[in-house]
Design a protein around this motif. Structure first.
Motif, mmCIF file in Angstrom:
data_model
loop_
_atom_site.group_PDB
_atom_site.id
_atom_site.type_symbol
_atom_site.label_atom_id
_atom_site.label_comp_id
_atom_site.label_asym_id
_atom_site.label_seq_id
_atom_site.Cartn_x
_atom_site.Cartn_y
_atom_site.Cartn_z
ATOM 1 N N LEU A 16 34.095 34.676 -13.784
ATOM 2 C CA LEU A 16 34.259 35.371 -12.508
ATOM 3 C C LEU A 16 33.197 36.452 -12.346
ATOM 4 O O LEU A 16 32.624 36.634 -11.266
ATOM 5 N N SER A 17 32.931 37.182 -13.410
ATOM 6 C CA SER A 17 31.941 38.250 -13.362
ATOM 7 C C SER A 17 30.551 37.691 -13.086
ATOM 8 O O SER A 17 29.782 38.254 -12.293
ATOM 9 N N GLU A 18 30.220 36.559 -13.705
ATOM 10 C CA GLU A 18 28.907 35.940 -13.508
ATOM 11 C C GLU A 18 28.745 35.397 -12.090
ATOM 12 O O GLU A 18 27.620 35.257 -11.597
ATOM 13 N N ALA A 19 29.878 35.094 -11.432
ATOM 14 C CA ALA A 19 29.817 34.554 -10.069
ATOM 15 C C ALA A 19 29.536 35.638 -9.032
ATOM 16 O O ALA A 19 29.127 35.330 -7.904
ATOM 17 N N LEU A 20 29.725 36.899 -9.392
ATOM 18 C CA LEU A 20 29.604 37.996 -8.428
ATOM 19 C C LEU A 20 28.263 38.028 -7.693
ATOM 20 O O LEU A 20 28.236 38.181 -6.466
ATOM 21 N N PRO A 21 27.117 37.900 -8.385
ATOM 22 C CA PRO A 21 25.836 37.948 -7.658
ATOM 23 C C PRO A 21 25.725 36.856 -6.587
ATOM 24 O O PRO A 21 25.137 37.082 -5.527
ATOM 25 N N TYR A 22 26.299 35.672 -6.878
ATOM 26 C CA TYR A 22 26.234 34.572 -5.912
ATOM 27 C C TYR A 22 27.154 34.846 -4.729
ATOM 28 O O TYR A 22 26.831 34.502 -3.585
ATOM 29 N N MET A 23 28.303 35.437 -4.991
ATOM 30 C CA MET A 23 29.206 35.805 -3.906
ATOM 31 C C MET A 23 28.532 36.809 -2.973
ATOM 32 O O MET A 23 28.623 36.696 -1.749
ATOM 33 N N ARG A 24 27.837 37.788 -3.558
ATOM 34 C CA ARG A 24 27.137 38.793 -2.757
ATOM 35 C C ARG A 24 26.002 38.150 -1.963
ATOM 36 O O ARG A 24 25.767 38.483 -0.801
ATOM 37 N N ARG A 25 25.290 37.216 -2.598
ATOM 38 C CA ARG A 25 24.145 36.577 -1.952
ATOM 39 C C ARG A 25 24.571 35.773 -0.721
ATOM 40 O O ARG A 25 23.884 35.796 0.310
ATOM 41 N N TYR A 26 25.706 35.076 -0.826
ATOM 42 C CA TYR A 26 26.090 34.150 0.242
ATOM 43 C C TYR A 26 27.132 34.710 1.211
ATOM 44 O O TYR A 26 27.520 34.021 2.155
ATOM 45 N N LEU A 283 32.067 24.646 -6.444
ATOM 46 C CA LEU A 283 32.026 25.970 -7.061
ATOM 47 C C LEU A 283 30.974 26.017 -8.162
ATOM 48 O O LEU A 283 30.275 27.025 -8.326
ATOM 49 N N LEU A 284 30.848 24.936 -8.928
ATOM 50 C CA LEU A 284 29.839 24.887 -9.987
ATOM 51 C C LEU A 284 28.438 24.996 -9.393
ATOM 52 O O LEU A 284 27.567 25.673 -9.944
ATOM 53 N N GLU A 285 28.224 24.324 -8.264
ATOM 54 C CA GLU A 285 26.907 24.357 -7.623
ATOM 55 C C GLU A 285 26.601 25.725 -7.033
ATOM 56 O O GLU A 285 25.472 26.224 -7.132
ATOM 57 N N ILE A 286 27.597 26.338 -6.432
ATOM 58 C CA ILE A 286 27.373 27.586 -5.690
ATOM 59 C C ILE A 286 27.333 28.811 -6.592
ATOM 60 O O ILE A 286 26.489 29.700 -6.420
ATOM 61 N N PHE A 287 28.223 28.860 -7.572
ATOM 62 C CA PHE A 287 28.439 30.109 -8.307
ATOM 63 C C PHE A 287 27.947 30.096 -9.743
ATOM 64 O O PHE A 287 28.277 31.008 -10.513
ATOM 65 N N THR A 288 27.180 29.073 -10.146
ATOM 66 C CA THR A 288 26.635 29.064 -11.506
ATOM 67 C C THR A 288 25.120 28.851 -11.453
ATOM 68 O O THR A 288 24.588 28.293 -10.493
ATOM 69 N N GLU A 289 24.463 29.293 -12.488
ATOM 70 C CA GLU A 289 22.995 29.191 -12.540
ATOM 71 C C GLU A 289 22.542 27.732 -12.652
ATOM 72 O O GLU A 289 21.546 27.336 -12.063
ATOM 73 N N GLY A 290 23.294 26.928 -13.406
ATOM 74 C CA GLY A 290 22.873 25.556 -13.657
ATOM 75 C C GLY A 290 23.086 24.630 -12.465
ATOM 76 O O GLY A 290 22.376 23.634 -12.319
ATOM 77 N N GLY A 291 24.070 24.935 -11.608
ATOM 78 C CA GLY A 291 24.362 24.048 -10.504
ATOM 79 C C GLY A 291 25.056 22.780 -10.961
ATOM 80 O O GLY A 291 25.439 22.646 -12.124
#
Length: 299
Positions: A16-26, A283-291
């Protein structure tokens, strides 16, 4: 069910913490998701998909779902004993058939998806291309060349259409609310005739009209594979054109790549082809570095 261990809870918190930058970006962005294939036919995957769509809306992203329904249309035509044929993978759609298409797409399938999203805690509303002049269509033309005479002839597919104009006004209005639009790919022309539109094509046109940050095509394959059958994680437009030209992409993957290329060329930031059979693929595509699939972008 076994209670998760402390380490498992910590792993979830870290995710969840690692997903935060992507949540902010989108946050505030619009995502258009074409939903179909095995993901739509499997009840457990359908439930997970609905939950993921609600989560996207909850974190400030505006999801727009465009769905297919070819197998369900075929089943209904069979039940009604209406014969159906295909040319180059497209269903020949006469006046009687298009009425069934509209009934299935804009009726039963659309409302099932709406109900699933609402059950997951969202507020979804069903639309078709006819609502608020969303999708104006025109008759799709296909040309076939006779291999013996080399003469081209125009194929009559009946009421099979392609998007001619998309009016995103209602989608812009819904983006300002907590409502999630679910769109059936049925359009109408200037004469009021109803047309069956390929769901991939309809979704790509909608994504271009709303200038989506992401356009997702959920498929039954991992994404675009290279000649060694390894997933290609990222492609430029030039790479995508080359994959079609050199045979890396073949069969049904070609029109999917072409749809993604068209969407990006018309203003979508990037398009993604990914495997809808994988739980939480979005969710894997949007919120993780690997996609999780193949991303097609301008560079």
């Amino acid at each position: 069910m076994q209670t998760p261990t402390r380490d498992e809870w910590l792993a979830k918190a870290r995710t969840l913490s690692e997903a935060l930058p992507y949540m902010r970006r989108y946050a505030g962005s619009t995502f258009v998701i074409k939903y179909g294939g095995h993901a739509m036919g499997d009840a457990s995957l359908a439930e997970l998909f609905a939950r993921d769509i609600v989560l996207l809306k909850q974190v400030g992203i505006n999801p727009v779902v465009v769905h297919g329904g070819g197998p369900q249309i075929g089943q209904m035509l069979e039940r009604l004993k209406i014969k159906s044929s295909f040319i180059d993978g497209l269903r020949v759609t006469d006046k009687e058939t298009v009425e069934v298409v509209e009934m299935v797409l804009a009726g039963s399938i659309n409302k099932q998806i709406v109900a699933a999203i609402n059950s997951a805690g969202g507020r979804a509303v069903g639309l078709s291309g006819k609502d608020s002049n969303l999708i104006t269509a025109r008759r799709l033309e296909r040309v076939q060349r006779d291999p013996d005479s080399n003469i081209e002839k125009v194929l009559d597919l009946g009421f099979v259409g392609e998007p001619y104009k998309v009016n995103p006004q209602i989608l812009h209005a819904l983006a300002q609310s907590d409502i999630i639009p679910v769109i059936a790919p049925v359009g109408f022309d200037v004469n009021g005739d109803t047309y069956n539109i390929n769901a991939d094509t309809a979704a790509g046109a909608v994504a271009a009209a709303v200038k989506a940050a992401r356009f997702f095509l959920l498929t039954d394959v991992a994404g675009v594979l290279d000649k060694d059958k390894t997933l290609i994680e990222k492609m430029s437009l030039e790479d995508a054109h080359r994959a079609i030209a050199d045979g890396t992409a073949s069969g049904g993957m070609i029109p999917k790549i072409e749809t993604c290329i068209g969407a990006v060329e018309q203003g979508v930031d990037a398009a993604v082809i990914l495997d809808g059979r994988v739980p939480h693929a979005l969710l894997l595509e949007i919120f993780t570095e690997g996609g999780a699939g193949t991303l097609i972008g301008k560079a």
